[in-house]
Motif scaffolding. Sequence first.
Motif, PDB file in Angstrom:
ATOM      1  N   ARG A 151       1.773  11.855 -10.215  1.00  8.79           N
ATOM      2  CA  ARG A 151       1.008  13.103 -10.258  1.00  8.79           C
ATOM      3  C   ARG A 151       1.940  14.303 -10.367  1.00  8.79           C
ATOM      4  NH1 ARG A 151      -1.815  13.104  -5.263  1.00  8.79           N
ATOM      5  NH2 ARG A 151      -2.172  10.895  -5.387  1.00  8.79           N
ATOM      6  N   GLU A 152       3.025  14.295  -9.572  1.00  9.28           N
ATOM      7  CA  GLU A 152       3.982  15.402  -9.614  1.00  9.28           C
ATOM      8  C   GLU A 152       4.667  15.473 -10.973  1.00  9.28           C
ATOM      9  OE1 GLU A 152       6.528  14.544  -6.340  1.00  9.28           O
ATOM     10  OE2 GLU A 152       5.084  15.244  -4.841  1.00  9.28           O
ATOM     11  N   SER A 190       2.949   6.014  -2.820  1.00  7.64           N
ATOM     12  CA  SER A 190       4.088   6.878  -3.125  1.00  7.64           C
ATOM     13  C   SER A 190       4.321   6.950  -4.631  1.00  7.64           C
ATOM     14  CB  SER A 190       5.350   6.408  -2.403  1.00  7.64           C
ATOM     15  OG  SER A 190       5.808   5.182  -2.927  1.00  7.64           O
ATOM     16  N   THR A 191       4.121   5.851  -5.342  1.00  3.94           N
ATOM     17  CA  THR A 191       4.278   5.850  -6.793  1.00  3.94           C
ATOM     18  C   THR A 191       3.215   6.723  -7.443  1.00  3.94           C
ATOM     19  OG1 THR A 191       5.190   3.622  -6.700  1.00  3.94           O
ATOM     20  CG2 THR A 191       4.402   4.372  -8.827  1.00  3.94           C
ATOM     21  N   VAL A 206       0.844  -1.204   0.000  1.00  2.00           N
ATOM     22  CA  VAL A 206       0.000   0.000   0.000  1.00  2.00           C
ATOM     23  C   VAL A 206       0.875   1.249   0.000  1.00  2.00           C
ATOM     24  CG1 VAL A 206      -1.670   1.324   1.348  1.00  2.00           C
ATOM     25  CG2 VAL A 206      -1.971  -1.138   1.048  1.00  2.00           C
ATOM     26  N   TRP A 207       1.946   1.255   0.805  1.00  2.00           N
ATOM     27  CA  TRP A 207       2.836   2.411   0.858  1.00  2.00           C
ATOM     28  C   TRP A 207       3.495   2.653  -0.504  1.00  2.00           C
ATOM     29  CZ3 TRP A 207       8.242   2.712   0.381  1.00  2.00           C
ATOM     30  CH2 TRP A 207       8.771   3.973   0.642  1.00  2.00           C
ATOM     31  N   LEU A 208       3.980   1.588  -1.142  1.00  4.36           N
ATOM     32  CA  LEU A 208       4.604   1.738  -2.456  1.00  4.36           C
ATOM     33  C   LEU A 208       3.598   2.220  -3.497  1.00  4.36           C
ATOM     34  CD1 LEU A 208       6.906  -1.405  -2.605  1.00  4.36           C
ATOM     35  CD2 LEU A 208       7.623   0.985  -2.537  1.00  4.36           C
TER      36      LEU A 208
END
Length: 45
Positions: A31-32, A25-26, A20-22
């Motif tokens: 988005r950025e 963060s991906t 879930v964290w990966l």
Amino acid sequence: MEESLLKILFQQGPFAALFVWLLLSTKKEAREREQKLMEHIDKET
């Protein structure tokens, strides 16, 4: 029954949290990166 369920949860829990964290963060990085690309395209036009 409950003991086996807890055993499975403790074994798989860290991997689920890491997944879930990966994923989040991906998604944030994508988005950025997309925002930077759109700004660059706007400057060029």
